[in-house]
Design a protein around this motif. Structure first.
Motif, short mmCIF file in Angstrom:
data_model
loop_
_atom_site.label_atom_id
_atom_site.label_comp_id
_atom_site.label_asym_id
_atom_site.label_seq_id
_atom_site.Cartn_x
_atom_site.Cartn_y
_atom_site.Cartn_z
N ASN A 1 42.67 28.07 50.51
CA ASN A 1 43.82 28.43 49.67
C ASN A 1 44.86 27.30 49.64
O ASN A 1 46.06 27.55 49.55
CB ASN A 1 44.47 29.71 50.21
CG ASN A 1 43.56 30.92 50.03
OD1 ASN A 1 43.50 31.50 48.96
ND2 ASN A 1 42.84 31.27 51.09
N ASP B 1 43.10 34.41 44.86
CA ASP B 1 43.88 34.19 43.64
C ASP B 1 44.14 35.54 42.99
O ASP B 1 43.90 36.60 43.58
CB ASP B 1 43.15 33.23 42.69
CG ASP B 1 41.72 33.67 42.41
OD1 ASP B 1 41.41 34.86 42.64
OD2 ASP B 1 40.90 32.84 41.96
N ALA B 2 44.63 35.52 41.76
CA ALA B 2 44.96 36.77 41.07
C ALA B 2 43.72 37.65 40.92
O ALA B 2 43.78 38.88 41.06
CB ALA B 2 45.54 36.46 39.70
N THR B 3 42.57 37.03 40.66
CA THR B 3 41.33 37.78 40.52
C THR B 3 40.91 38.41 41.84
O THR B 3 40.52 39.58 41.92
CB THR B 3 40.20 36.87 40.01
OG1 THR B 3 40.63 36.23 38.82
CG2 THR B 3 38.93 37.67 39.74
N ALA B 4 41.01 37.60 42.91
CA ALA B 4 40.58 38.07 44.24
C ALA B 4 41.45 39.22 44.74
O ALA B 4 40.96 40.12 45.44
CB ALA B 4 40.62 36.92 45.23
N GLY C 1 42.58 41.62 43.06
CA GLY C 1 42.07 42.84 42.46
C GLY C 1 40.83 43.37 43.17
O GLY C 1 40.48 44.54 43.04
N PHE C 2 40.18 42.50 43.96
CA PHE C 2 38.96 42.90 44.67
C PHE C 2 39.25 43.85 45.83
O PHE C 2 38.32 44.46 46.37
CB PHE C 2 38.23 41.67 45.20
CG PHE C 2 37.57 40.84 44.12
CD1 PHE C 2 37.27 41.38 42.89
CD2 PHE C 2 37.24 39.51 44.35
CE1 PHE C 2 36.66 40.62 41.89
CE2 PHE C 2 36.63 38.74 43.36
CZ PHE C 2 36.35 39.30 42.13
N SER D 1 37.92 47.16 45.00
CA SER D 1 36.53 47.25 44.51
C SER D 1 35.71 48.12 45.46
O SER D 1 36.01 48.24 46.65
CB SER D 1 35.91 45.86 44.43
OG SER D 1 35.62 45.38 45.73
N ASP E 1 31.16 37.06 43.13
CA ASP E 1 32.20 38.09 43.21
C ASP E 1 31.92 39.05 44.36
O ASP E 1 32.84 39.42 45.11
CB ASP E 1 32.28 38.87 41.89
CG ASP E 1 32.97 38.07 40.80
OD1 ASP E 1 33.59 37.03 41.13
OD2 ASP E 1 32.89 38.47 39.63
N GLN F 1 34.28 39.76 47.61
CA GLN F 1 34.70 41.14 47.91
C GLN F 1 34.29 41.55 49.32
O GLN F 1 35.07 42.16 50.07
CB GLN F 1 34.08 42.10 46.89
CG GLN F 1 34.64 41.97 45.49
CD GLN F 1 33.80 42.70 44.46
OE1 GLN F 1 33.17 43.71 44.76
NE2 GLN F 1 33.77 42.20 43.23
#
Length: 471
Positions: free
Chosen positions: A40, A333-336, A338-339, A342, A410, A414
């Motif tokens: 990161n 990041d922004a995508t991660a 959201g995980f 999941s 992905d 996750q």
């Protein structure tokens, strides 16, 4: 003078750190944090691409081509699984798993701690492509879990540490079976046949009493491990199989060893007291005798024990930290972010934290209720609850199974988010729960012992005590 300063300020602290049981867990935490920092930071791309560099080993048409991450997970981690195999064999033959009645409670607890997490993961991911990750929350990281127990010092009874160790050993054995049966690629029967041939050679060598560890290394690595690697079965299985072929017998027994030690000690005293042997001759004679001491000690130690002691520091302080640093780096990041919600992440988090706790506690309660087993000495149910949380630290083995279960990037991210989050939460809960319980328990014991002392009164009944002011 320089040497003594170096010993005091550099070598001694390192030695003390290595000797502490909690050091492995601390080093793994440091490696994971370092991996997260790299993943990161502006170096994130370099960090991820570094592990994808390919290394070729071989000659002519026979070449093994794998990236660095695979060499770590298939090669270096085989040393870890070899050590696991050695510990398993020792425990089954002479340790906590040798007596079936004593072993039933940790075995049942470990089975519960594997089944419940898998069922919870299945609840979240049944019928999806991510179902292949069901084995991820089954694992317990013994280094982390025991490291936290040792941080609590003598508050924790030794029997509880033995209980957790036994659970982790059975858990590792279960993980090995799961990897062999469910996380295996397309099989090459020819390579499996070659592997079986080398396994038979190792077993025959054990039966014939061959104790040369170099022989087992050559046959185990150059034969069995390489053949299993090429067969499609995960190479770490070869490491466990090879470990089970290592002899546990000694060349000389303890009585003969002690007799020879006394003879060698007498020889050294004679050399020192002989006026004819002085200077370089004395040094040479003593050195030769000390070499015989070393050879004698080796003959009196089983190859399994020698290998276990030799490998343990390297595996604990090199192999596992390197594995953690290579596998724990997740770029958030922004995508991660959201995980976190999941099904894969939730399945692993709930599977580890709740599945492990419920599985270990329910099966332990059931075994004791049915009077099949009883709790270890000095262990109370509150201790078992704490162990239920600590066993949810699945760091090393869970990350390892993740790399086998998923190809999709992905799903990998996750799963790693779920493992790191669950391990962190479980470790914190387990540590503070046990710390609070043991502190309050100590207070109760101290208070009760004080009351007992006061109630005893004078030892000699003929001695009158002074009346109190209230009288």
């Amino acid at each position: 003078m320089k040497k003594s300063v170096l010993d005091i300020y550099l070598l001694l602290p390192i030695k003390q750190f290595i000797e502490k049981q909690s050091s492995v867990g601390l080093l793994l935490i440091f490696s994971a944090i370092l991996a997260m920092i790299f993943a990161n930071s502006p170096l994130a791309e370099s960090y991820h691409s570094f592990w994808k560099q390919y290394i070729h080993i071989g000659f002519n048409d026979f070449v093994l081509r794998k990236n660095l991450l695979h060499w770590i997970n298939d090669g270096l981690m085989s040393m870890f699984f070899f050590l696991v195999g050695l510990e398993l064999k020792r425990e089954i033959l002479h340790g906590e798993l040798s007596n079936l009645r004593d072993a039933l409670l940790p075995i049942a607890a470990a089975i519960g701690g594997m089944v419940f997490p898998a069922l919870i993961y299945f609840f979240f991911n049944g019928g999806t492509e991510a179902i292949s990750g069901w084995g991820i929350p089954m694992a317990t990281d013994i280094a982390f879990a025991l490291g936290i127990l040792y941080l609590l010092g003598d508050r924790i009874p030794l029997s509880l540490k033995v209980f957790l160790t036994a659970i982790a050993i059975v858990d590792d054995f279960g993980a090995v079976i799961v990897i062999a049966l469910f996380y295996t690629a397309n099989l090459s029967l020819m390579s499996l046949g070659v592997g079986a041939f080398f396994l038979v050679i190792l077993l025959i060598a054990n039966f014939l009493g061959i104790r040369n560890t170099l022989f087992y290394a050559l046959m185990g690595i150059g034969g069995l491990w390489l053949a299993i690697l090429l067969s499609g079965v995960h190479a770490t299985i070869a490491a466990v199989l090879a470990a089970f072929t290592i002899p546990t017998s000694k060349k000389i027994d303890t009585t003969l060893f002690l007799r020879k030690v006394r003879l060698l000690s007498s020889r050294i005293r004679r050399i020192q007291n002989d006026p004819k042997i002085k200077g370089e001759h004395e040094k040479e004679s003593i050195t030769n005798t000390m070499e015989k001491f070393s050879s004698l000690t080796q003959d009196a130690t089983p190859p399994l024990q020698r290998l276990e002691h030799a490998l343990h520091p390297f595996v604990s302080f090199v192999v596992l930290p390197v594995f953690a640093f290579a596998n724990a780096g997740v770029t958030i990041d922004a995508t991660a972010l959201g995980f976190f919600t999941s099904p894969v992440t939730l399945g692993i988090i709930f599977g580890l934290i709740f599945g492990k706790f419920l599985g270990i506690v329910i099966l332990s309660r059931l075994m004791v209720f049915l009077k099949i087993c009883k709790l270890p000495k000095a262990v109370e149910w509150e201790h078992i609850y704490g162990v239920g949380f600590l066993a949810a630290i699945g760091f090393t083995m869970s990350l390892f199974i993740t790399e086998l279960a998923f190809i999709d990037e992905d799903y990998l991210i996750q799963a790693k988010i779920g493992i790191l989050s669950a391990s962190l939460v479980a470790g914190i809960i387990g540590f503070f729960y046990l710390k609070k319980f043991t502190s309050s328990n100590r207070g109760k014991k101290t208070g009760s012992s004080a009351k007992t002392t006061q109630s005893k009164g004078p030892i000699n009944k003929n001695i009158k005590t002074k009346p109190s002011f209230s009288e």
